[in-house]
Design a protein around this motif. Sequence first.
Motif, mmCIF file in Angstrom:
data_model
loop_
_atom_site.group_PDB
_atom_site.id
_atom_site.type_symbol
_atom_site.label_atom_id
_atom_site.label_comp_id
_atom_site.label_asym_id
_atom_site.label_seq_id
_atom_site.Cartn_x
_atom_site.Cartn_y
_atom_site.Cartn_z
ATOM 1 N N MET A 1 10.783 1.123 -9.053
ATOM 2 C CA MET A 1 10.652 -0.101 -8.481
ATOM 3 C C MET A 1 9.208 -0.602 -8.253
ATOM 4 O O MET A 1 8.109 0.200 -8.369
ATOM 5 N N ASN A 2 9.152 -1.737 -8.567
ATOM 6 C CA ASN A 2 7.610 -2.491 -8.433
ATOM 7 C C ASN A 2 7.231 -2.653 -6.755
ATOM 8 O O ASN A 2 7.895 -3.157 -5.964
ATOM 9 N N GLY A 3 5.832 -2.535 -6.894
ATOM 10 C CA GLY A 3 5.186 -2.969 -5.497
ATOM 11 C C GLY A 3 4.051 -4.049 -5.956
ATOM 12 O O GLY A 3 3.774 -4.461 -6.962
ATOM 13 N N PRO A 4 3.321 -4.464 -4.683
ATOM 14 C CA PRO A 4 2.213 -5.403 -4.866
ATOM 15 C C PRO A 4 1.034 -4.803 -5.914
ATOM 16 O O PRO A 4 1.088 -3.499 -5.996
ATOM 17 N N SER A 5 0.362 -5.790 -6.461
ATOM 18 C CA SER A 5 -0.850 -5.412 -7.178
ATOM 19 C C SER A 5 -0.699 -4.194 -8.347
ATOM 20 O O SER A 5 -1.290 -3.283 -8.607
ATOM 21 N N GLY A 6 0.448 -4.551 -8.961
ATOM 22 C CA GLY A 6 0.897 -3.802 -10.349
ATOM 23 C C GLY A 6 1.395 -2.238 -9.714
ATOM 24 O O GLY A 6 1.360 -1.193 -10.887
ATOM 25 N N ILE A 7 1.489 -2.194 -8.439
ATOM 26 C CA ILE A 7 2.211 -0.632 -8.175
ATOM 27 C C ILE A 7 3.344 -0.477 -8.647
ATOM 28 O O ILE A 7 4.500 -1.433 -8.657
#
Length: 300
Positions: free
Chosen positions: A193-199
């Motif tokens: 899964m994705n997180g903020p700031s391209g994480i």
Amino acid sequence: MRFGLFGTGHWATETHAAALDAHPRAQLVGVWGRNPERAAALANRYDVPAFDDVDALLDACDAVAVALPPDVQADIAVRAATAGRHLLLDKPLALTLEDADRVVEAAQSAGVASVVFFTQRYQPNVTAFLAATAAAGGWQHARATMFTSIYQPGNPYGESQWRRDHGALWDIGPHALSIILPVMGRVTHVAAMNGPSGIVHLLLTHDGGATSSASLTLDAPPEAAAREIVFFGENGIEGAPAPQTGPATAFTVAIDQLLEEVEAGTRDHRCDVRFGREVVAILSAAETARAESRTVPLPA
């Protein structure tokens, strides 16, 4: 052994070319790049010719060193292997499983030696750690945190379009997997899964039921930069050591190991194109997992 260098960027110049030029049993015989002016400048720096034709450089060499975007690398690698040239490639091997399969098939059909440059796997202290940790066994979970930024002023990779397009999963994900897989074993299921700031966050299941996780970004705040890979199990907690040498020194080790493969006639290097393909399979499954919000099984 005569090497042709494909690529003209910072990595090609400061790592590949520098190590090849200094190696006592390797000869850099030419450079090819998509930008003729940069190819000429790099070739001039190392006093070798710049080639404007891929096949002409393949004709002049025994092996290729490739420092190009992964999709471009895959095509060059297939052409090189088909021409009987040994392969010293970069990670990731390709950007699709189909392209990775093409490289593996070409290398195996031609019987050429192959080494993929997962940088940390050519660091003696990391290699020793992985061997000891894998032998200890009993590991239940591994966790990787790799937070860096290519967008800070002066970073040589900030204008790399493929890194901007494909992000941390494909750029530093291979580094994390290259440390996790030798200890934890084959991956059977992938969630992401994705997180903020391209994480991007990965959660992997391995043969036997052990798990691992990785959190990755190329856009971390400078104060949050981190690199940590830790194993948890019956023997306690073990952290992978930081590399002790620079990438050009590690690339020298990769050259040595390719030469050993060629001279011995073996085709079983632990980081060959088959391992590169295994990493691409995991990354491709992670793309599907985060796009479709599901766990993706990997075929045996």
